[in-house]
Design an enzyme around this catalytic site. Structure first.
Site, PDB file in Angstrom:
ATOM      1  N   LYS A  38       2.447   7.972  -4.753  1.00  0.00           N
ATOM      2  CA  LYS A  38       2.251   7.274  -3.502  1.00  0.00           C
ATOM      3  C   LYS A  38       2.786   6.010  -3.806  1.00  0.00           C
ATOM      4  CE  LYS A  38      -1.989   5.464  -3.233  1.00  0.00           C
ATOM      5  NZ  LYS A  38      -2.396   4.414  -2.296  1.00  0.00           N
ATOM      6  N   ASN A  39       2.601   4.948  -4.133  1.00  0.00           N
ATOM      7  CA  ASN A  39       2.854   3.725  -3.897  1.00  0.00           C
ATOM      8  C   ASN A  39       4.272   3.204  -4.411  1.00  0.00           C
ATOM      9  OD1 ASN A  39       0.213   3.497  -3.189  1.00  0.00           O
ATOM     10  ND2 ASN A  39      -0.711   2.297  -5.291  1.00  0.00           N
ATOM     11  N   ARG A  71      -3.243   0.684   4.737  1.00  0.00           N
ATOM     12  CA  ARG A  71      -2.332  -0.711   4.955  1.00  0.00           C
ATOM     13  C   ARG A  71      -0.965  -0.742   5.011  1.00  0.00           C
ATOM     14  NH1 ARG A  71      -5.099  -4.722   4.032  1.00  0.00           N
ATOM     15  NH2 ARG A  71      -3.437  -5.095   2.914  1.00  0.00           N
ATOM     16  N   CYS A 131     -10.071  -4.138   3.719  1.00  0.00           N
ATOM     17  CA  CYS A 131     -10.424  -3.223   3.844  1.00  0.00           C
ATOM     18  C   CYS A 131     -11.720  -3.153   2.399  1.00  0.00           C
ATOM     19  CB  CYS A 131      -9.715  -1.735   3.021  1.00  0.00           C
ATOM     20  SG  CYS A 131      -8.878  -2.160   1.686  1.00  0.00           S
ATOM     21  N   ARG A 179      -7.663  -8.115   1.923  1.00  0.00           N
ATOM     22  CA  ARG A 179      -6.142  -8.366   1.698  1.00  0.00           C
ATOM     23  C   ARG A 179      -4.714  -8.553   3.070  1.00  0.00           C
ATOM     24  NH1 ARG A 179      -6.664  -2.539  -0.332  1.00  0.00           N
ATOM     25  NH2 ARG A 179      -3.810  -2.421  -0.797  1.00  0.00           N
ATOM     26  N   VAL A 217      -1.711 -10.332   5.365  1.00  0.00           N
ATOM     27  CA  VAL A 217      -0.339  -9.720   4.732  1.00  0.00           C
ATOM     28  C   VAL A 217       0.197 -11.577   5.312  1.00  0.00           C
ATOM     29  CG1 VAL A 217      -0.544  -7.200   5.301  1.00  0.00           C
ATOM     30  CG2 VAL A 217      -0.395  -9.382   6.587  1.00  0.00           C
ATOM     31  N   ASP A 236      -5.180  -0.999 -10.061  1.00  0.00           N
ATOM     32  CA  ASP A 236      -5.846  -0.200  -9.598  1.00  0.00           C
ATOM     33  C   ASP A 236      -6.002   1.230 -11.052  1.00  0.00           C
ATOM     34  OD1 ASP A 236      -2.722   0.915  -7.081  1.00  0.00           O
ATOM     35  OD2 ASP A 236      -4.858  -0.030  -7.185  1.00  0.00           O
ATOM     36  N   ARG A 268      -6.223  10.730   0.133  1.00  0.00           N
ATOM     37  CA  ARG A 268      -5.372   9.871   0.288  1.00  0.00           C
ATOM     38  C   ARG A 268      -4.274   9.794  -0.745  1.00  0.00           C
ATOM     39  NH1 ARG A 268      -6.766   4.358   2.373  1.00  0.00           N
ATOM     40  NH2 ARG A 268      -5.086   3.942   2.641  1.00  0.00           N
TER      41      ARG A 268
HETATM   42  C1  EPZ Z   1      -0.365  -2.830  -3.522  1.00  0.00           C
HETATM   43  O1  EPZ Z   1      -1.469  -3.386  -2.339  1.00  0.00           O
HETATM   44  C2  EPZ Z   1      -1.450  -1.253  -3.359  1.00  0.00           C
HETATM   45  N1  EPZ Z   1      -0.375  -0.707  -2.479  1.00  0.00           N
HETATM   46  C3  EPZ Z   1      -2.938  -0.951  -4.259  1.00  0.00           C
HETATM   47  O2  EPZ Z   1      -2.759   0.725  -4.729  1.00  0.00           O
HETATM   48  C4  EPZ Z   1      -2.735  -2.017  -5.581  1.00  0.00           C
HETATM   49  O3  EPZ Z   1      -4.018  -2.256  -5.783  1.00  0.00           O
HETATM   50  C5  EPZ Z   1      -2.102  -3.465  -5.543  1.00  0.00           C
HETATM   51  O4  EPZ Z   1      -0.498  -3.283  -5.089  1.00  0.00           O
HETATM   52  C6  EPZ Z   1      -1.877  -4.029  -6.404  1.00  0.00           C
HETATM   53  O5  EPZ Z   1      -1.372  -3.638  -7.804  1.00  0.00           O
HETATM   54  C7  EPZ Z   1       0.639   0.042  -2.314  1.00  0.00           C
HETATM   55  O6  EPZ Z   1       1.700   0.041  -2.777  1.00  0.00           O
HETATM   56  C8  EPZ Z   1       1.014   1.067  -1.198  1.00  0.00           C
HETATM   57  P1  EPZ Z   1      -1.063  -6.767  -2.640  1.00  0.00           P
HETATM   58  P2  EPZ Z   1      -0.779  -4.277  -1.895  1.00  0.00           P
HETATM   59  O7  EPZ Z   1      -0.315  -7.411  -1.902  1.00  0.00           O
HETATM   60  O8  EPZ Z   1       1.354  -4.883  -2.001  1.00  0.00           O
HETATM   61  C9  EPZ Z   1      -3.492 -10.897  -2.025  1.00  0.00           C
HETATM   62  C10 EPZ Z   1      -3.866   2.135  -4.648  1.00  0.00           C
HETATM   63  O9  EPZ Z   1      -5.175   2.311  -5.057  1.00  0.00           O
HETATM   64  N2  EPZ Z   1      -2.190 -11.007  -1.130  1.00  0.00           N
HETATM   65  O10 EPZ Z   1       0.159  -7.168  -4.448  1.00  0.00           O
HETATM   66  O11 EPZ Z   1      -1.501  -4.701  -0.310  1.00  0.00           O
HETATM   67  C11 EPZ Z   1      -3.937  -9.702  -1.748  1.00  0.00           C
HETATM   68  O12 EPZ Z   1      -5.203  -9.617  -0.798  1.00  0.00           O
HETATM   69  C12 EPZ Z   1      -3.554   0.891  -3.505  1.00  0.00           C
HETATM   70  O13 EPZ Z   1      -3.202   2.587  -4.142  1.00  0.00           O
HETATM   71  C13 EPZ Z   1      -2.294 -12.230  -0.085  1.00  0.00           C
HETATM   72  O14 EPZ Z   1      -2.986 -12.769  -0.175  1.00  0.00           O
HETATM   73  O15 EPZ Z   1      -1.432  -5.525  -2.962  1.00  0.00           O
HETATM   74  C14 EPZ Z   1      -4.618  -9.229  -3.419  1.00  0.00           C
HETATM   75  O16 EPZ Z   1      -5.341 -10.094  -4.302  1.00  0.00           O
HETATM   76  C15 EPZ Z   1      -4.845   0.099  -3.412  1.00  0.00           C
HETATM   77  N3  EPZ Z   1      -1.588 -11.782   0.894  1.00  0.00           N
HETATM   78  C16 EPZ Z   1      -3.005 -10.041  -3.678  1.00  0.00           C
HETATM   79  O17 EPZ Z   1      -2.368 -10.087  -3.059  1.00  0.00           O
HETATM   80  C17 EPZ Z   1      -0.614 -10.838   1.031  1.00  0.00           C
HETATM   81  O18 EPZ Z   1       0.352 -11.721   2.591  1.00  0.00           O
HETATM   82  C18 EPZ Z   1      -2.181  -8.788  -4.613  1.00  0.00           C
HETATM   83  O19 EPZ Z   1      -2.094  -7.397  -3.028  1.00  0.00           O
HETATM   84  C19 EPZ Z   1      -0.148  -9.878   0.122  1.00  0.00           C
HETATM   85  C20 EPZ Z   1      -0.738 -10.014  -0.886  1.00  0.00           C
END
Ligand code: EPZ
Length: 428
Positions: A22-23, A92, A116, A121, A123, A316, A408
């Site tokens: 998926k990811n 997201r 969520c 989370r 961006v 995950d 999902r």
């Molecule tokens: C990806 O989410 C995955 N989703 C998530 O999988 C996974 O849990 C996560 O990476 C961590 O491995 C997809 O790839 C679609 P991050 P992402 O940006 O990219 C903070 C699932 O179950 N952060 O790596 O959204 C954030 O809040 C999903 O398949 C900021 O502060 O995660 C988090 O604490 C759930 N500012 C940390 O960084 C930003 O601009 C890591 O988030 C971006 C992130």
């Protein structure tokens, strides 16, 4: 609201084919926006999030044809540079259209994803990176408005100017942040270096697809990725990598319930940390080519896990290991360092009789001999997988509610589990 009814106590035996990741599929679908040629994808999983992403791209003007497991996308005529709130709020990952739209068209209007269940989370890192590359970005009425000022060397006549290469340091490791900026950099003017980049295999799979499209990318899979922007990208065909989290989920289910299962179309090299933890729990694991076999004949031993960015233990997989720990021998600590609220499954597990104490981002689980079936509720994607695993090992019947979360990210999960011998059925 659909539910799953699970009769616990059966061991899992047999073979299960692992679907495309998926990811990896989600960012790669967005990569279609980077070219006017067609992108041919295979092994794209049949998931609700993938269907949502297809709808989002189609409302922008992307033509999509599905035939069997093949998806062919063509973004030759994009007439809308926007990702509306009603589509972003349910997924997201829609934020992943931002980088491609800004770099190819010089502008974009993408709804802020909002929080969520597992955390706020934000961006901000995605936005900061695009600003470093020359985009003017302001947030208004819940939308990200991005515009690249004219006169920055854009070849194609559309929209705004062209992004320029920049050196970007991520304060936090961000998977989709890395993916968004890697796609933005692919068509930027000059070289972009992403430092403290995410090393996840899904980032590497996206890079492979972009390189097949003509992008010049080095270092994907390391914490420093350099991308030399090109004028145009062309079409390509790409097979999406196997889903390592689906693989891990089935392996943990078999380790908790006992049995002998073999994953096919899987990859062990991207699951090393998870496989080590399963061996620590007492499972015996044999990996050969694209198969992974797990045998478990006794009660699992409790294992400590601490989540961190790849190649450390994946967040995950945290909830799934907690489910196994609830019936394991001994006590274990689960520490969640990525998301601030990823213990929503704890109170549901307690309803089954699990002994779990939470202190901040650490949970201590005291393994008990038996869980008792009950009605429980899924709160997010991986928590719902955790509750299914708990249902498989609980005595009696467990009803898992709100399983739209599960749909999902897991392709036909009850069919795959039933084929392994689980007594599980979907209640309409
Ligand atoms: C990806 O989410 C995955 N989703 C998530 O999988 C996974 O849990 C996560 O990476 C961590 O491995 C997809 O790839 C679609 P991050 P992402 O940006 O990219 C903070 C699932 O179950 N952060 O790596 O959204 C954030 O809040 C999903 O398949 C900021 O502060 O995660 C988090 O604490 C759930 N500012 C940390 O960084 C930003 O601009 C890591 O988030 C971006 C992130």
């Amino acid at each position: 609201m659909q539910k799953l009814a699970i009769q616990g106590g059966t061991r899992l035996n047999g073979e299960v084919r692992i679907s495309g990741a998926k990811n990896a599929a989600l960012p790669i679908l967005c990569a279609s926006l980077l070219t006017c040629d067609s992108l041919q994808l295979s092994n794209v999983p049949d998931l609700n999030d993938v269907a949502t992403m297809r709808k989002l791209l189609q409302q922008m003007g992307v033509k999509i044809e599905l035939s069997g497991g093949q998806v062919v996308l063509s973004a030759a005529h994009i007439d809308k540079l926007e990702a509306p709130y009603d589509m972003v709020k349910t997924m997201r990952a829609a934020i992943l259209v931002l980088g491609p739209l800004v770099t190819r068209f010089g502008e974009a209007r993408v709804s802020l994803p909002g929080g969520c269940a597992i955390g706020s989370r934000p961006v901000d890192l995605h936005i900061k990176g695009l600003q470093a590359m020359g985009a003017d970005i302001h947030i208004e009425h819940g939308y990200i408005h991005a515009q690249v000022p004219q006169g920055t060397g854009r070849s194609s006549g559309s929209g705004g100017g062209r992004l320029k290469g920049a050196r970007i340091f991520f304060d936090l490791v961000s998977v989709t942040g890395t993916e968004n900026l890697m796609m933005a950099a692919a068509l930027a003017d000059g070289v972009t270096v992403l430092e403290n980049a995410a090393r996840e295999p899904e980032v590497v799979d996206l890079a492979h697809c972009l390189i097949a499209m003509g992008a010049k990318i080095e270092g994907a899979g390391s914490d420093t990725i350099s991308i030399a922007g090109v004028e145009k990208l062309h079409g390509a065909s790409h097979r999406v990598m196997p889903d390592r989290i689906e693989s891990g989920t089935f392996l943990v289910a078999a380790a908790a319930a006992g049995g002998d299962i073999t994953l096919t179309d899987a990859r062990a090299d991207i699951l090393e940390n998870v496989l080590e933890k399963l061996q620590e729990a007492g499972a015996s694991i044999q990996a050969a080519g694209s198969t992974i076999n797990l045998k478990m004949s006794k009660r699992p031993k409790a294992v400590n896990v601490r989540t961190a960015p790849y190649p450390a233990f994946p967040t995950d997989m945290q909830a799934q290991f907690m489910a196994m720990n609830t019936i394991a021998e001994g006590s274990a600590m689960v520490v969640e360092t990525i998301f601030e609220n990823r213990f929503m499954h704890v109170q549901e597990l307690r309803r089954l009789g699990a002994q779990i104490e939470v202190e901040g981002n650490a949970a201590v689980i005291k393994g008990c001999a038996q869980l008792e079936g009950a009605t429980i509720m899924a709160t997010d994607l991986r928590a719902s997988a955790c509750l299914v695993i708990a249902g498989l090992v609980a005595q009696g019947e467990t009803i898992v509610d709100r399983i739209y979360h599960l749909d999902r990210g897991y392709e036909h999960i009850e069919a795959k589990l039933s084929a392994l011998g689980a007594q599980i059925r979907r209640l309409k």
